[in-house]
Motif scaffolding. Structure first.
Motif, PDB file in Angstrom:
ATOM      1  N   HIS A  26       1.710   1.054   5.535  1.00 56.33           N
ATOM      2  CA  HIS A  26       2.205   0.179   4.523  1.00 56.33           C
ATOM      3  C   HIS A  26       1.103  -0.367   3.893  1.00 56.33           C
ATOM      4  CE1 HIS A  26       6.164   0.727   6.666  1.00 56.33           C
ATOM      5  NE2 HIS A  26       6.500   0.847   5.235  1.00 56.33           N
ATOM      6  N   LEU A  27       1.036  -0.506   2.554  1.00 59.87           N
ATOM      7  CA  LEU A  27       0.070  -1.693   1.934  1.00 59.87           C
ATOM      8  C   LEU A  27       1.095  -2.855   1.719  1.00 59.87           C
ATOM      9  CD1 LEU A  27      -2.770  -2.584   0.422  1.00 59.87           C
ATOM     10  CD2 LEU A  27      -1.411  -1.612  -1.691  1.00 59.87           C
ATOM     11  N   GLY A  75       4.866   1.547   1.151  1.00 60.35           N
ATOM     12  CA  GLY A  75       4.508   2.898   1.996  1.00 60.35           C
ATOM     13  C   GLY A  75       5.244   3.832   2.389  1.00 60.35           C
ATOM     14  N   GLY A  76       5.066   4.393   3.428  1.00 60.23           N
ATOM     15  CA  GLY A  76       6.006   5.700   3.963  1.00 60.23           C
ATOM     16  C   GLY A  76       5.482   5.964   5.378  1.00 60.23           C
ATOM     17  N   VAL A  80       9.381  15.160  10.107  1.00 56.40           N
ATOM     18  CA  VAL A  80      10.098  13.977   9.407  1.00 56.40           C
ATOM     19  C   VAL A  80       9.115  13.088   8.404  1.00 56.40           C
ATOM     20  CG1 VAL A  80      11.467  11.866   9.272  1.00 56.40           C
ATOM     21  CG2 VAL A  80      11.887  13.511  11.034  1.00 56.40           C
ATOM     22  N   TYR A  81       9.245  13.181   7.172  1.00 60.48           N
ATOM     23  CA  TYR A  81       8.459  12.267   6.403  1.00 60.48           C
ATOM     24  C   TYR A  81       9.243  11.599   5.320  1.00 60.48           C
ATOM     25  CZ  TYR A  81       8.860  16.171   3.260  1.00 60.48           C
ATOM     26  OH  TYR A  81       9.272  17.185   2.110  1.00 60.48           O
ATOM     27  N   GLY A  82       8.879  10.295   4.905  1.00 60.15           N
ATOM     28  CA  GLY A  82       9.796   9.491   3.957  1.00 60.15           C
ATOM     29  C   GLY A  82       9.064   8.503   3.209  1.00 60.15           C
ATOM     30  N   TYR A 134      13.728   6.025   3.322  1.00 54.77           N
ATOM     31  CA  TYR A 134      14.414   7.190   2.916  1.00 54.77           C
ATOM     32  C   TYR A 134      13.623   8.265   3.254  1.00 54.77           C
ATOM     33  CZ  TYR A 134      16.037  10.321  -0.593  1.00 54.77           C
ATOM     34  OH  TYR A 134      16.659  11.584  -1.467  1.00 54.77           O
ATOM     35  N   ASP A 135      14.271   9.374   3.916  1.00 55.22           N
ATOM     36  CA  ASP A 135      13.567  10.722   4.262  1.00 55.22           C
ATOM     37  C   ASP A 135      13.485  11.408   3.018  1.00 55.22           C
ATOM     38  OD1 ASP A 135      13.677   9.603   6.836  1.00 55.22           O
ATOM     39  OD2 ASP A 135      15.069  11.212   7.676  1.00 55.22           O
ATOM     40  N   LEU A 136      12.271  11.841   2.800  1.00 55.59           N
ATOM     41  CA  LEU A 136      11.999  12.866   1.672  1.00 55.59           C
ATOM     42  C   LEU A 136      12.292  14.239   2.078  1.00 55.59           C
ATOM     43  CD1 LEU A 136       8.590  11.643   0.320  1.00 55.59           C
ATOM     44  CD2 LEU A 136      11.008  11.278  -0.654  1.00 55.59           C
TER      45      LEU A 136
END
Length: 352
Positions: free
Chosen positions: A244-245, A273-274, A309-311, A327-329
């Protein structure tokens, strides 16, 4: 299971802060984290002793190589189960603690007590006695570390909406346990920070209308049970690496000598961030009555879930407490006709 325990051990062994049980939320949470760390350490020590005995037997040729390998696998499986069972008790304690925090039943630590008991790598200049009457200046690093605890509600976004969900809104929960590092980006400005680390995440989905998941070839579908289900829950365990920023609005402090001290987590904060990671395990838990007996059924399968997994994630809050959204993309299931993406909303605690 062994892979999961390996990641848990790696994560928890990083949390080495020694604390004592107090009435504040931060201190009680750290006690739970230390208990989890001690559990993994104890079980690993016992397992190592067993493996040493097996290796001795193998060297003395009292057992064969095949027998030794089998005995090692059985011992590792047994202690992995032990860790899972003992950690589950600490997770229930943490769940109760978070509920008490939300209900306002736990007092906040004062600023002075938090400062005096903080165990982190805070960039601040101070003078320290060296035992011979002289005092030398010590400049610490500008990276701090935090224990992250989070929990809240969890659901699936279907067709771009979470409305009319087939899962309970307040009955589906998520929990996150992690360690992050927070690095101030600019040398003489405290606003921007890079926040990064890793977390173990438990996502739970409880279906409504007496339904449960069934794997039908490459599809995973909800079907209605012919037996009344008192519990129907799908649980996914993930290891993620968030970044995260962070905007930290804590003002800098200038001491009586004109030296500037940069502090963190003393005011409002915003993080954007993500994350990326892997789905380590998927299980379904069913509870029902049969012939007058209470039956608890545990189903272990991948249920066609995505392994990668990415989001996106964000949080906004004050001091150590934030409102947290993830939130998962990528969809939860690989090949379903309709994409369903996991979404979580809750409270996040960054504990120095």
């Amino acid at each position: 299971m062994q892979k999961i325990i390996f990641y848990v051990v790696v994560l928890l062994c990083l949390v080495v802060t020694k604390i004592q049980a107090q009435e504040t939320f931060e201190q009680r949470a750290k006690v739970i984290a230390e208990n989890i760390e001690n559990i993994t350490r104890e079980e690993k020590k016992i397992l190592k002793d067993k493996v040493d005995v097996i290796n001795t037997q193998l060297e003395n040729k009292s057992i064969t190589r095949e027998e030794a390998d089998k005995m090692k696998i059985e011992a590792a499986t047994f202690h992995a189960k032990r860790i899972e069972e003992r950690v589950a008790f600490e997770e229930s304690r943490l769940n109760t603690l978070i509920k008490e925090k939300v209900d306002g039943k736990i007092q906040e630590a004062s600023a002075d007590s938090v400062t005096s008991k903080r165990v982190s790598i805070i960039e601040v200049r101070y003078r320290k006695g060296n035992g011979n009457g002289k005092r030398k200046e010590v400049i610490e690093k500008r990276t701090t570390s935090q224990l992250v605890l989070a929990g809240g509600v969890n659901n699936l976004v279907t067709g771009g909406a979470v409305a009319n969900s087939k899962f309970r809104y307040w009955g589906s929960h998520f929990y996150e346990f992690g360690l992050t590092f927070n690095t101030r980006i600019m040398k003489n400005n405290n606003l921007l920070h890079a926040k990064y680390g890793m977390s173990l995440v438990y996502n739970n989905l409880r279906a409504v209308d007496n339904q449960y998941f069934v794997k039908n070839n490459d599809q995973t579908e909800l079907v209605t049970s012919s037996t009344w289900l008192s519990e129907s829950r799908l649980r996914n365990i993930q290891l993620i690496f968030p970044a995260h920023l962070e905007f930290d609005f804590t003002p800098k402090k200038v001491n009586e000598k004109g030296e500037t001290r940069f502090r963190t987590h003393r005011s409002g904060r915003i993080g954007i961030g993500g994350y990326i990671g892997a789905n380590l395990q998927t299980r379904q838990f069913l509870e029902y009555q049969r012939d007058g007996f209470e039956v608890e059924e545990k189903q272990k399968s991948n249920f066609n879930t995505n392994g990668f997994v990415y989001g996106l994630s964000a949080y906004v809050g004050y001091r150590s407490t934030s409102l947290y959204l993830k939130y998962d993309l990528n969809p939860l299931f690989k090949n379903n006709s309709a994409d369903q993406n996991n979404i979580s909303l809750g409270l996040r605690f960054d504990l120095n």
